[in-house]
Write an enzyme that holds these catalytic residues in place. Structure first.
Site, PDB file in Angstrom:
ATOM      1  N   GLU A  35      29.479  99.214  26.469  1.00 22.31           N
ATOM      2  CA  GLU A  35      29.532  98.272  27.193  1.00 22.31           C
ATOM      3  C   GLU A  35      29.767  97.098  26.380  1.00 22.31           C
ATOM      4  OE1 GLU A  35      30.175  97.158  30.291  1.00 22.31           O
ATOM      5  OE2 GLU A  35      30.412  99.315  30.832  1.00 22.31           O
ATOM      6  N   CYS A 190      45.663  96.428  37.887  1.00 20.28           N
ATOM      7  CA  CYS A 190      45.603  94.834  37.977  1.00 20.28           C
ATOM      8  C   CYS A 190      45.599  94.342  36.746  1.00 20.28           C
ATOM      9  CB  CYS A 190      44.335  94.703  39.070  1.00 20.28           C
ATOM     10  SG  CYS A 190      44.447  92.858  39.724  1.00 20.28           S
ATOM     11  N   CYS A 200      48.712  99.958  43.262  1.00 21.83           N
ATOM     12  CA  CYS A 200      47.317  99.532  43.593  1.00 21.83           C
ATOM     13  C   CYS A 200      46.987  99.838  44.875  1.00 21.83           C
ATOM     14  CB  CYS A 200      47.254  97.927  43.469  1.00 21.83           C
ATOM     15  SG  CYS A 200      45.655  97.405  43.932  1.00 21.83           S
ATOM     16  N   CYS A 206      45.098  92.352  49.643  1.00 25.14           N
ATOM     17  CA  CYS A 206      45.224  91.550  48.561  1.00 25.14           C
ATOM     18  C   CYS A 206      45.678  90.297  48.875  1.00 25.14           C
ATOM     19  CB  CYS A 206      45.642  92.123  47.225  1.00 25.14           C
ATOM     20  SG  CYS A 206      45.689  91.263  45.724  1.00 25.14           S
TER      21      CYS A 206
END
Length: 349
Positions: A35, A190, A200, A206
């Site tokens: 991360e 995306c 998607c 969306c």
């Protein structure tokens, strides 16, 4: 589980990334390291750095016990070196206060250096399966478009809305997979420019896709001119092929890394060089530009070959003469490392 989460997880099972090195095993140390490395850096770039890092420092106590030069050398080339120093310090705090492990308590984890709300949530969700939302750059982009939220994601009101949506969509089951799934969707479908809306799974609901706003959302940050600065880097090379390195101060870019002495212009470079060595001549090497997030640095390398060290530097911990063979063990900025490894052969004396 919300329809958003169930749809996303169904997509993830067939199209998500399941073979990233920090997923096997997916323990807290490896998730945390990935991360931090992935902040402002793409997966394809991070993978070799991650593998090299964990091969040398496989556990959190190993990281805590390492010296800073080792950590920065392993990080060298990833940029944003403050991340590495925070990582190192956080590991030391974990050894001092948390038994050598990352705490499972959110507040304790988020209080560690370099770990904010999203990173803490990612570690707890992926390593322990706990229900905590994340909001990294990829997730912000997905949620901004899906919900049709105008305004730059860093604005307080916009970010508040995004956190509410992130929390509402995060499921109590398969939390680790969901967390990876929404990051994968932002990273592979995306994407920032020319999103692959036809691929998607969320496109039917969306707002950005429905209203043809994918190019406008997220709202761009107002641009501002990036200034250019100039510096001359001194390459003092003695008759044994050693180069003088100087550790940079605690402030500014490349802080704490070993680099080359710098000066303003050729005259300043000669004065600075004469402080450290007896020199006869200088060779101007090809100048180059290095781009930071907030300015460009125009670098003129000046090579002083056959330099004779003017005095011992044993008492100065921020100066050292190094051979090329020693460079891999030091934390150097990537452009400086590239510059030194590409030096012309020493001038015959």
């Amino acid at each position: 589980m919300t329809p958003f989460a169930s749809t996303l997880l169904a997509w993830f099972d067939h199209h998500g990334r399941h073979d990233l090195p920090w997923q096997h095993p997916r323990d807290a140390y490896r998730v945390w390291l990935s991360e931090i490395m992935l902040q402002q850096t793409q997966v394809v770039t991070v993978i070799p750095y991650f593998q090299r890092f964990v091969s040398q420092l496989p556990t959190l106590p190993d990281l805590a016990a390492a010296d800073e030069d080792t950590v920065l050398a392993l990080w060298s080339g990833l940029g944003y070196y403050r991340r590495a120093r925070f990582l190192h310090r956080a590991a030391q705090v974990c050894v001092e206060k948390h038994g050598g492990e990352l705490p499972r308590d959110f507040d304790a984890l988020a209080a560690l250096p370099g770990i904010g709300r999203s990173t803490a949530g990612a570690v707890l969700a992926q390593a322990y399966g706990l229900r905590f939302p994340i909001l990294d750059g990829n997730v912000k982009r997905v949620l901004t478009r899906y919900h049709g939220i105008a305004g730059h994601p860093s604005e307080r009101d916009v970010e508040k809305q995004l956190w509410l949506h992130a929390a509402a969509h995060t499921p109590g089951e398969r939390t680790a997979d969901y967390t990876q799934a929404i990051m994968d969707l932002g990273a592979t479908v995306c994407v920032r420019t020319r999103p692959l809306c036809a691929m998607c799974p969320m496109r039917s609901d969306c707002v950005a896709h429905r209203d043809n706003l994918t190019a406008q959302l997220p709202t761009p940050k107002p641009g501002k001119a990036i200034p250019t600065r100039n510096t001359t880097m001194l390459i003092l090379r003695d008759t044994d092929g050693r180069v003088l390195l100087q550790r940079r101060g605690a402030q500014g870019v490349w802080s704490g890394l070993w680099s080359l002495p710098e000066a303003d212009g050729t005259d300043g470079a000669w004065r600075e060089a004469q402080r450290h060595a007896r020199i006869d001549d200088a060779q101007a090497l090809t100048p180059f530009m290095h781009v930071f997030s907030h300015y460009r640095l125009q670098i003129q390398p000046l090579l002083f070959d056959g330099a004779t060290p003017a005095h011992a530097i044993a008492d100065n911990a921020d100066l050292r003469w190094c051979t090329l063979a020693e460079l891999p063990s030091l934390g150097l900025p990537a452009p400086v490392r590239s510059l030194l490894t590409a030096l012309p052969e020493p001038t015959a004396l």
